[in-house]
Design a protein around this motif. Sequence first.
Motif, PDB file in Angstrom:
ATOM      1  N   VAL A  19       0.847  -1.192   0.000  1.00  0.00           N
ATOM      2  CA  VAL A  19       0.000   0.000   0.000  1.00  0.00           C
ATOM      3  C   VAL A  19       0.879   1.238   0.000  1.00  0.00           C
ATOM      4  CG1 VAL A  19      -1.711   1.301   1.313  1.00  0.00           C
ATOM      5  CG2 VAL A  19      -1.885  -1.184   1.155  1.00  0.00           C
ATOM      6  N   THR A  20       0.555   2.199  -0.854  1.00  0.00           N
ATOM      7  CA  THR A  20       1.261   3.470  -0.875  1.00  0.00           C
ATOM      8  C   THR A  20       0.489   4.457  -0.014  1.00  0.00           C
ATOM      9  OG1 THR A  20       1.978   3.033  -3.130  1.00  0.00           O
ATOM     10  CG2 THR A  20       2.141   5.300  -2.362  1.00  0.00           C
ATOM     11  N   TRP A  21       1.083   4.856   1.094  1.00  0.00           N
ATOM     12  CA  TRP A  21       0.416   5.745   2.032  1.00  0.00           C
ATOM     13  C   TRP A  21       0.680   7.195   1.645  1.00  0.00           C
ATOM     14  CZ3 TRP A  21      -2.966   3.563   5.118  1.00  0.00           C
ATOM     15  CH2 TRP A  21      -2.814   2.214   5.429  1.00  0.00           C
ATOM     16  N   PRO A  22      -0.320   8.079   1.775  1.00  0.00           N
ATOM     17  CA  PRO A  22      -0.101   9.494   1.446  1.00  0.00           C
ATOM     18  C   PRO A  22       0.767  10.167   2.511  1.00  0.00           C
ATOM     19  CG  PRO A  22      -2.274   9.209   2.388  1.00  0.00           C
ATOM     20  CD  PRO A  22      -1.688   7.830   2.225  1.00  0.00           C
ATOM     21  N   THR A  23       1.372  11.278   2.109  1.00  0.00           N
ATOM     22  CA  THR A  23       2.139  12.058   3.084  1.00  0.00           C
ATOM     23  C   THR A  23       1.167  12.738   4.038  1.00  0.00           C
ATOM     24  OG1 THR A  23       2.108  14.036   1.707  1.00  0.00           O
ATOM     25  CG2 THR A  23       3.942  12.494   1.375  1.00  0.00           C
ATOM     26  N   MET A  24       1.689  13.249   5.152  1.00  0.00           N
ATOM     27  CA  MET A  24       0.831  13.910   6.134  1.00  0.00           C
ATOM     28  C   MET A  24       0.180  15.152   5.527  1.00  0.00           C
ATOM     29  SD  MET A  24      -0.524  13.845   9.035  1.00  0.00           S
ATOM     30  CE  MET A  24       0.201  13.212  10.490  1.00  0.00           C
ATOM     31  N   ALA A  25       0.918  15.912   4.743  1.00  0.00           N
ATOM     32  CA  ALA A  25       0.362  17.125   4.123  1.00  0.00           C
ATOM     33  C   ALA A  25      -0.757  16.769   3.144  1.00  0.00           C
ATOM     34  CB  ALA A  25       1.460  17.899   3.414  1.00  0.00           C
ATOM     35  N   GLU A  26      -0.553  15.721   2.364  1.00  0.00           N
ATOM     36  CA  GLU A  26      -1.573  15.284   1.411  1.00  0.00           C
ATOM     37  C   GLU A  26      -2.814  14.777   2.145  1.00  0.00           C
ATOM     38  OE1 GLU A  26      -1.892  12.513  -2.594  1.00  0.00           O
ATOM     39  OE2 GLU A  26      -0.364  12.043  -1.092  1.00  0.00           O
ATOM     40  N   ALA A  27      -2.609  14.024   3.217  1.00  0.00           N
ATOM     41  CA  ALA A  27      -3.739  13.518   3.993  1.00  0.00           C
ATOM     42  C   ALA A  27      -4.533  14.670   4.619  1.00  0.00           C
ATOM     43  CB  ALA A  27      -3.250  12.566   5.079  1.00  0.00           C
ATOM     44  N   GLN A  28      -3.839  15.694   5.121  1.00  0.00           N
ATOM     45  CA  GLN A  28      -4.527  16.838   5.716  1.00  0.00           C
ATOM     46  C   GLN A  28      -5.323  17.611   4.670  1.00  0.00           C
ATOM     47  OE1 GLN A  28      -1.311  18.928   7.599  1.00  0.00           O
ATOM     48  NE2 GLN A  28      -1.590  17.846   9.544  1.00  0.00           N
ATOM     49  N   SER A  29      -4.732  17.834   3.501  1.00  0.00           N
ATOM     50  CA  SER A  29      -5.449  18.592   2.467  1.00  0.00           C
ATOM     51  C   SER A  29      -6.663  17.809   1.963  1.00  0.00           C
ATOM     52  CB  SER A  29      -4.518  18.956   1.317  1.00  0.00           C
ATOM     53  OG  SER A  29      -4.085  17.811   0.627  1.00  0.00           O
ATOM     54  N   LEU A  30      -6.526  16.494   1.831  1.00  0.00           N
ATOM     55  CA  LEU A  30      -7.666  15.694   1.389  1.00  0.00           C
ATOM     56  C   LEU A  30      -8.759  15.633   2.457  1.00  0.00           C
ATOM     57  CD1 LEU A  30      -5.852  12.759  -0.437  1.00  0.00           C
ATOM     58  CD2 LEU A  30      -7.177  14.606  -1.469  1.00  0.00           C
ATOM     59  N   THR A  31      -8.360  15.625   3.723  1.00  0.00           N
ATOM     60  CA  THR A  31      -9.340  15.636   4.810  1.00  0.00           C
ATOM     61  C   THR A  31     -10.131  16.932   4.804  1.00  0.00           C
ATOM     62  OG1 THR A  31      -7.938  14.209   6.150  1.00  0.00           O
ATOM     63  CG2 THR A  31      -9.623  15.464   7.312  1.00  0.00           C
ATOM     64  N   ILE A  32      -9.456  18.043   4.597  1.00  0.00           N
ATOM     65  CA  ILE A  32     -10.143  19.343   4.525  1.00  0.00           C
ATOM     66  C   ILE A  32     -11.076  19.379   3.323  1.00  0.00           C
ATOM     67  CG2 ILE A  32      -9.778  21.811   4.118  1.00  0.00           C
ATOM     68  CD1 ILE A  32      -7.218  21.517   5.843  1.00  0.00           C
ATOM     69  N   LEU A  33     -10.618  18.852   2.204  1.00  0.00           N
ATOM     70  CA  LEU A  33     -11.446  18.814   1.001  1.00  0.00           C
ATOM     71  C   LEU A  33     -12.715  17.995   1.231  1.00  0.00           C
ATOM     72  CD1 LEU A  33     -11.476  19.615  -2.051  1.00  0.00           C
ATOM     73  CD2 LEU A  33     -10.492  17.370  -2.484  1.00  0.00           C
ATOM     74  N   VAL A  34     -12.589  16.846   1.860  1.00  0.00           N
ATOM     75  CA  VAL A  34     -13.752  16.007   2.150  1.00  0.00           C
ATOM     76  C   VAL A  34     -14.703  16.724   3.109  1.00  0.00           C
ATOM     77  CG1 VAL A  34     -14.480  13.882   3.313  1.00  0.00           C
ATOM     78  CG2 VAL A  34     -12.642  13.810   1.633  1.00  0.00           C
TER      79      VAL A  34
END
Length: 64
Positions: A19-34
């Motif tokens: 599994v390719t895990w996202p970086t913390m910055a990418e995870a935070q931006s996607l969480t805000i987007l959701v």
Amino acid sequence: MAGFVNYVKESFEELKHNVTWPTMAEAQSLTILVAVFSTLFSLAIWGVDTVFSKVISFYFHLIN
């Protein structure tokens, strides 16, 4: 039961190695987007529900 244990072990191995895990910055931006789109979608559904409620209420007021 052994099949289930084997399945769980293989699942954890796949999570560790494939599994390719996202970086913390990418995870935070996607969480805000959701969160933003979930809020907008819930407001849109609330608006449609309010309009339908008023239309149905007006219709029943007319037929009484």
